[in-house]
Design an enzyme around this catalytic site. Structure first.
Site, mmCIF file in Angstrom:
data_model
loop_
_atom_site.group_PDB
_atom_site.id
_atom_site.type_symbol
_atom_site.label_atom_id
_atom_site.label_comp_id
_atom_site.label_asym_id
_atom_site.label_seq_id
_atom_site.Cartn_x
_atom_site.Cartn_y
_atom_site.Cartn_z
ATOM 1 N N ASN A 10 0.868 -1.179 0.000
ATOM 2 C CA ASN A 10 0.000 0.000 0.000
ATOM 3 C C ASN A 10 0.900 1.222 0.000
ATOM 4 O OD1 ASN A 10 -1.786 2.065 0.472
ATOM 5 N ND2 ASN A 10 -2.414 1.363 2.507
ATOM 6 N N LYS A 12 0.017 4.217 -0.196
ATOM 7 C CA LYS A 12 -0.641 5.384 0.426
ATOM 8 C C LYS A 12 -0.444 6.620 -0.468
ATOM 9 C CE LYS A 12 -0.086 3.088 4.827
ATOM 10 N NZ LYS A 12 0.039 3.177 6.277
ATOM 11 N N HIS A 91 -9.393 1.111 5.112
ATOM 12 C CA HIS A 91 -8.120 1.294 5.820
ATOM 13 C C HIS A 91 -8.343 2.239 6.993
ATOM 14 C CE1 HIS A 91 -3.991 2.433 6.660
ATOM 15 N NE2 HIS A 91 -3.618 1.367 5.977
ATOM 16 N N GLU A 93 -6.703 4.619 8.016
ATOM 17 C CA GLU A 93 -6.479 6.036 7.688
ATOM 18 C C GLU A 93 -7.708 6.635 7.014
ATOM 19 O OE1 GLU A 93 -2.762 5.407 5.656
ATOM 20 O OE2 GLU A 93 -1.847 4.849 7.575
ATOM 21 N N GLU A 161 -5.068 -4.849 10.619
ATOM 22 C CA GLU A 161 -4.056 -3.812 10.779
ATOM 23 C C GLU A 161 -4.314 -3.045 12.074
ATOM 24 O OE1 GLU A 161 -2.098 -2.702 6.738
ATOM 25 O OE2 GLU A 161 -3.673 -1.295 7.236
ATOM 26 N N GLY A 167 2.940 2.267 10.719
ATOM 27 C CA GLY A 167 3.895 3.362 10.578
ATOM 28 C C GLY A 167 4.664 3.683 11.842
ATOM 29 N N SER A 206 3.794 -2.195 10.210
ATOM 30 C CA SER A 206 5.254 -2.276 10.419
ATOM 31 C C SER A 206 5.836 -3.627 10.035
ATOM 32 C CB SER A 206 5.605 -1.910 11.872
ATOM 33 O OG SER A 206 5.241 -0.562 12.146
ATOM 34 N N GLY A 228 5.124 1.304 4.412
ATOM 35 C CA GLY A 228 6.426 1.912 4.125
ATOM 36 C C GLY A 228 7.402 0.992 3.405
HETATM 37 P P1 13P Z 1 3.316 0.347 7.541
HETATM 38 O O1 13P Z 1 3.798 -0.943 6.926
HETATM 39 O O2 13P Z 1 4.045 1.555 7.013
HETATM 40 O O3 13P Z 1 3.267 0.265 9.027
HETATM 41 O O4 13P Z 1 1.789 0.547 7.037
HETATM 42 C C1 13P Z 1 0.900 -0.510 7.181
HETATM 43 C C2 13P Z 1 -0.331 -0.152 6.449
HETATM 44 O O5 13P Z 1 -1.101 0.693 6.872
HETATM 45 C C3 13P Z 1 -0.595 -0.846 5.175
HETATM 46 O O6 13P Z 1 -1.877 -0.602 4.729
#
Ligand code: 13P
Length: 244
Positions: A10, A12, A91, A93, A161, A167, A206, A228
């Site tokens: 992802n 983002k 998600h 977010e 998640e 993150g 993560s 990330g």
């Molecule tokens: P990270 O791998 O950056 O923690 O993000 C996870 C995520 O939200 C994937 O959708």
């Protein structure tokens, strides 16, 4: 029960036309891995440019309707038209930044089915909810509210998640993941019967090359949703190889 693992990246709100070279490195490396499925969900602005370059693509959200007066939104049909075969929905977010509810996520999952996209439906508790002992109840409630009636494993992937792991560099422990994924599996079987065993349940938060193998060894972890570490071939490919 053998479920083929899926490692979905992802991106983002990251990625410009200048990212095409990195995508091609990811795509070339992924082509050499036959034991697991790979998917990258770039910003929608890049889907058409990346389509046909060898790797499956997904969107990061869609509107529930196929078209209409919804300025700034994209439909599942548009993502499919641009070259996507999947879409991340619900998600945390999006739930936090845009107030998305389970009912809206469910409507979007129905739209994904209508357009022929695999829906990757996300659930996950906040730190406050975990510390209050509510993690299993929260994800169970999100799952129940977000999945369409009659969903099948060919149409829907679930992603756990935990919000506090996204993150932060602080992935959930294998013990935490085992408990939640077992609860999600039980809920899927309870609702969909034998088909519930076929759904892939991804872990996200993560995930890095250093922790991927131990997370993939947890029962009912059928892959990862990677933020990330999906932005570079150097980090994404070792995670994919750990799944294969
Ligand atoms: P990270 O791998 O950056 O923690 O993000 C996870 C995520 O939200 C994937 O959708």
């Amino acid at each position: 029960m053998s479920r083929r693992k899926l490692v979905a990246g992802n991106w983002k709100m990251n990625g410009l036309v200048a990212s095409l070279a990195e995508f091609d490195r990811i795509s070339a490396g992924a082509a050499a891995v036959s034991g697991a499925d790979a998917l990258i969900c770039p910003p929608a602005t890049l889907i058409a440019a990346l389509a046909g370059r060898g790797l499956a693509l997904g969107g990061q959200d869609c509107h529930a309707k196929p078209s209409g007066a919804h300025t700034g939104d994209l439909s599942a049909e548009m993502l499919r038209d641009a070259g996507a075969s999947a879409v991340v929905l619900g998600h945390s977010e999006r739930r936090a930044d845009h107030g998305e509810t389970d009912a809206q996520v469910r409507a979007k999952a129905e739209a994904a089915k209508r357009a022929g996209l695999l829906a990757i439906v996300c659930v996950g508790e906040t730190l406050e909810q975990r510390e209050a002992g509510q993690a299993v109840a929260v994800v169970g409630s999100q799952l129940a509210g977000s999945l369409p009636e009659g969903a099948t494993a060919a149409e829907v992937v679930v992603a756990y998640e935990p919000v506090w792991a996204i993150g932060t560099g602080r992935a959930a422990t294998p013990e935490d993941v085992r408990e939640i994924h077992a609860a999600l599996r039980a809920a899927l079987v309870g609702r969909f019967g034998a088909e519930g065993e076929n759904f892939r349940i991804l872990y996200g938060g993560s995930v890095k090359p250093a922790n991927a193998a131990e997370l993939f060894a947890v029962p009912n972890v059928d892959g990862a949703l990677v933020g990330g570490a999906s932005l570079t071939a150097a980090e994404f490919l070792p995670i994919l190889q750990a799944a294969a």
